[in-house]
Design a protein around this motif. Sequence first.
Motif, PDB file in Angstrom:
ATOM      1  N   SER A   1       0.936  -0.652  -0.010  1.00 60.49           N
ATOM      2  CA  SER A   1      -0.414   0.147   0.273  1.00 60.49           C
ATOM      3  C   SER A   1       0.923   0.984  -0.232  1.00 60.49           C
ATOM      4  O   SER A   1       2.384   1.543  -0.176  1.00 60.49           O
ATOM      5  N   ILE A   2       0.695   2.565  -0.014  1.00 61.65           N
ATOM      6  CA  ILE A   2       0.916   4.052  -0.123  1.00 61.65           C
ATOM      7  C   ILE A   2       1.573   3.427   1.152  1.00 61.65           C
ATOM      8  O   ILE A   2       2.764   3.998   1.595  1.00 61.65           O
ATOM      9  N   TYR A   3       1.239   2.946   2.963  1.00 60.89           N
ATOM     10  CA  TYR A   3       1.885   2.484   3.991  1.00 60.89           C
ATOM     11  C   TYR A   3       3.249   2.418   3.976  1.00 60.89           C
ATOM     12  O   TYR A   3       3.620   2.000   4.996  1.00 60.89           O
ATOM     13  N   GLU A   4       3.186   0.994   3.546  1.00 67.10           N
ATOM     14  CA  GLU A   4       3.558  -0.150   3.905  1.00 67.10           C
ATOM     15  C   GLU A   4       4.035  -1.308   2.578  1.00 67.10           C
ATOM     16  O   GLU A   4       3.031  -1.872   2.277  1.00 67.10           O
ATOM     17  N   PRO A   5       5.024  -1.650   2.279  1.00 75.10           N
ATOM     18  CA  PRO A   5       5.697  -2.964   1.568  1.00 75.10           C
ATOM     19  C   PRO A   5       5.058  -3.935   1.639  1.00 75.10           C
ATOM     20  O   PRO A   5       4.850  -4.653   3.191  1.00 75.10           O
ATOM     21  N   SER A   6       4.759  -5.084   0.937  1.00 74.86           N
ATOM     22  CA  SER A   6       4.590  -5.976   0.673  1.00 74.86           C
ATOM     23  C   SER A   6       4.688  -7.498  -0.017  1.00 74.86           C
ATOM     24  O   SER A   6       4.365  -6.614  -1.880  1.00 74.86           O
ATOM     25  N   THR A   7       5.493  -8.384  -0.087  1.00 71.00           N
ATOM     26  CA  THR A   7       5.504  -9.388  -1.047  1.00 71.00           C
ATOM     27  C   THR A   7       4.482 -10.062  -1.298  1.00 71.00           C
ATOM     28  O   THR A   7       5.294 -11.767  -1.676  1.00 71.00           O
ATOM     29  N   THR A   8       3.589 -10.586  -0.282  1.00 72.65           N
ATOM     30  CA  THR A   8       2.811 -11.627  -0.336  1.00 72.65           C
ATOM     31  C   THR A   8       2.142 -12.058  -1.775  1.00 72.65           C
ATOM     32  O   THR A   8       1.792 -12.620  -2.290  1.00 72.65           O
ATOM     33  N   ALA A   9       1.632 -10.657  -2.704  1.00 71.90           N
ATOM     34  CA  ALA A   9       1.176 -10.964  -4.806  1.00 71.90           C
ATOM     35  C   ALA A   9       2.863 -11.419  -4.714  1.00 71.90           C
ATOM     36  O   ALA A   9       2.110 -12.774  -6.103  1.00 71.90           O
ATOM     37  N   ILE A  10       3.709 -11.208  -4.679  1.00 70.95           N
ATOM     38  CA  ILE A  10       5.071 -12.043  -5.797  1.00 70.95           C
ATOM     39  C   ILE A  10       5.062 -13.672  -5.147  1.00 70.95           C
ATOM     40  O   ILE A  10       5.080 -14.465  -6.300  1.00 70.95           O
ATOM     41  N   GLU A  11       4.641 -13.900  -4.137  1.00 73.96           N
ATOM     42  CA  GLU A  11       4.327 -15.278  -3.267  1.00 73.96           C
ATOM     43  C   GLU A  11       3.083 -15.717  -4.409  1.00 73.96           C
ATOM     44  O   GLU A  11       3.269 -16.890  -4.951  1.00 73.96           O
ATOM     45  N   GLU A  12       2.252 -15.240  -3.994  1.00 74.55           N
ATOM     46  CA  GLU A  12       0.964 -15.518  -4.939  1.00 74.55           C
ATOM     47  C   GLU A  12       1.309 -15.932  -7.026  1.00 74.55           C
ATOM     48  O   GLU A  12       1.093 -16.488  -7.283  1.00 74.55           O
ATOM     49  N   ILE A  13       1.958 -14.644  -6.690  1.00 73.49           N
ATOM     50  CA  ILE A  13       2.445 -14.927  -8.591  1.00 73.49           C
ATOM     51  C   ILE A  13       3.058 -15.804  -9.248  1.00 73.49           C
ATOM     52  O   ILE A  13       2.674 -16.539 -10.496  1.00 73.49           O
ATOM     53  N   LYS A  14       4.052 -16.791  -8.440  1.00 70.17           N
ATOM     54  CA  LYS A  14       4.988 -17.299  -8.227  1.00 70.17           C
ATOM     55  C   LYS A  14       3.629 -19.086  -8.417  1.00 70.17           C
ATOM     56  O   LYS A  14       4.704 -19.872  -9.087  1.00 70.17           O
ATOM     57  N   GLN A  15       3.379 -18.392  -7.658  1.00 68.70           N
ATOM     58  CA  GLN A  15       1.901 -20.166  -7.779  1.00 68.70           C
ATOM     59  C   GLN A  15       1.143 -19.940  -9.042  1.00 68.70           C
ATOM     60  O   GLN A  15       1.199 -20.868  -9.395  1.00 68.70           O
ATOM     61  N   ILE A  16       0.902 -18.433  -9.312  1.00 68.53           N
ATOM     62  CA  ILE A  16       0.314 -18.915 -10.478  1.00 68.53           C
ATOM     63  C   ILE A  16       1.112 -19.420 -12.121  1.00 68.53           C
ATOM     64  O   ILE A  16       0.662 -20.142 -12.537  1.00 68.53           O
ATOM     65  N   ASN A  17       1.897 -18.287 -11.786  1.00 65.98           N
ATOM     66  CA  ASN A  17       3.135 -18.164 -12.796  1.00 65.98           C
ATOM     67  C   ASN A  17       4.299 -18.990 -11.998  1.00 65.98           C
ATOM     68  O   ASN A  17       5.164 -17.574 -12.582  1.00 65.98           O
ATOM     69  N   PRO A  18       5.163 -19.629 -12.607  1.00 64.54           N
ATOM     70  CA  PRO A  18       6.334 -19.709 -11.812  1.00 64.54           C
ATOM     71  C   PRO A  18       7.166 -19.144 -12.647  1.00 64.54           C
ATOM     72  O   PRO A  18       8.757 -19.233 -12.510  1.00 64.54           O
ATOM     73  N   ASN A  19       7.139 -19.066 -13.944  1.00 63.96           N
ATOM     74  CA  ASN A  19       7.863 -18.178 -14.825  1.00 63.96           C
ATOM     75  C   ASN A  19       8.262 -16.829 -15.433  1.00 63.96           C
ATOM     76  O   ASN A  19       8.369 -17.003 -16.172  1.00 63.96           O
ATOM     77  N   ALA A  20       6.662 -16.323 -14.480  1.00 67.50           N
ATOM     78  CA  ALA A  20       5.998 -14.325 -14.536  1.00 67.50           C
ATOM     79  C   ALA A  20       7.886 -13.471 -14.436  1.00 67.50           C
ATOM     80  O   ALA A  20       8.697 -14.123 -13.233  1.00 67.50           O
ATOM     81  N   GLN A  21       7.978 -12.957 -15.178  1.00 65.12           N
ATOM     82  CA  GLN A  21       8.891 -11.676 -14.680  1.00 65.12           C
ATOM     83  C   GLN A  21       7.721 -10.770 -13.969  1.00 65.12           C
ATOM     84  O   GLN A  21       7.109 -10.161 -14.250  1.00 65.12           O
ATOM     85  N   ILE A  22       8.623  -9.605 -13.391  1.00 65.89           N
ATOM     86  CA  ILE A  22       8.019  -8.382 -12.277  1.00 65.89           C
ATOM     87  C   ILE A  22       8.997  -7.435 -12.872  1.00 65.89           C
ATOM     88  O   ILE A  22      10.587  -7.608 -12.692  1.00 65.89           O
ATOM     89  N   LEU A  23       8.576  -6.243 -13.579  1.00 65.67           N
ATOM     90  CA  LEU A  23       8.824  -4.817 -13.703  1.00 65.67           C
ATOM     91  C   LEU A  23       8.498  -4.236 -11.944  1.00 65.67           C
ATOM     92  O   LEU A  23       7.312  -4.367 -12.460  1.00 65.67           O
ATOM     93  N   ILE A  24       8.925  -3.531 -11.464  1.00 66.77           N
ATOM     94  CA  ILE A  24       9.572  -3.093 -10.541  1.00 66.77           C
ATOM     95  C   ILE A  24      10.339  -1.622 -11.150  1.00 66.77           C
ATOM     96  O   ILE A  24      11.218  -1.326 -11.512  1.00 66.77           O
TER      97      ILE A  24
END
Length: 215
Positions: free
Chosen positions: A71-94
């Motif tokens: 969020s605006i206030y705090e970081p989180s990588t929970t969604a990145i963990e989920e992305i790994k489950q959805i597509n372990p070959n996914a690329q991340i752009l940050i």
Amino acid sequence: MSRQSLPFADLYHVGPHKTASTTIHRFLLPLFKNAEVLKAIDGPVYGHEVIPVASQKGIPLIYTNESLVGSIYEPSTTAIEEIKQINPNAQILIVRREASGWATSLYRQSVKGGETLRFQEFCEKLHTTGKLNIEQTIRECEKILPGQITVLDFDTVVSDPQTTLKIIAATLNLDEPKFDGNLPRLKQSAGDLTVIAMRLHNSRSIGKIFFQLLI
């Protein structure tokens, strides 16, 4: 939006907030005519729900959502963990942004949303949560999807769109589109006096009078 509603994609543009996400999803990603772009703008946690699109051979899917690393206030990588489950070959752009300018931009946005903290108090809050430590967030993403994280610098995105397109194209093994002209000038953030007035407006009645006089 539940975590289960994250769509499959080949590239996830994950933000974070106030790092030229609008420039990327509105003016740069649509130039990739041989890719399909899914958008989620604002909204709680992961943004608005989108209709998943089936992957087609040779047509990469790009999902852009600036809430995927917190969020605006705090970081989180929970969604990145989920992305790994959805597509372990996914690329991340940050996108990486210098802390001082980023904090100012986040503060102005938060005040628009009703924030009552003074800027110094707001920065202390971000320091406590680790929000401004983008390098730590990047490292945590790398632990989840090693070798699959592409980092863009904020200044590059806003001043050199062609280099940004080149990096994205290389990430997805796509032809690099050409950017002609200049990036449209986006709506400017509120000035310092307006931000002060808005914060006072959020917190006390006298601020409402000042806000009306100023605006």
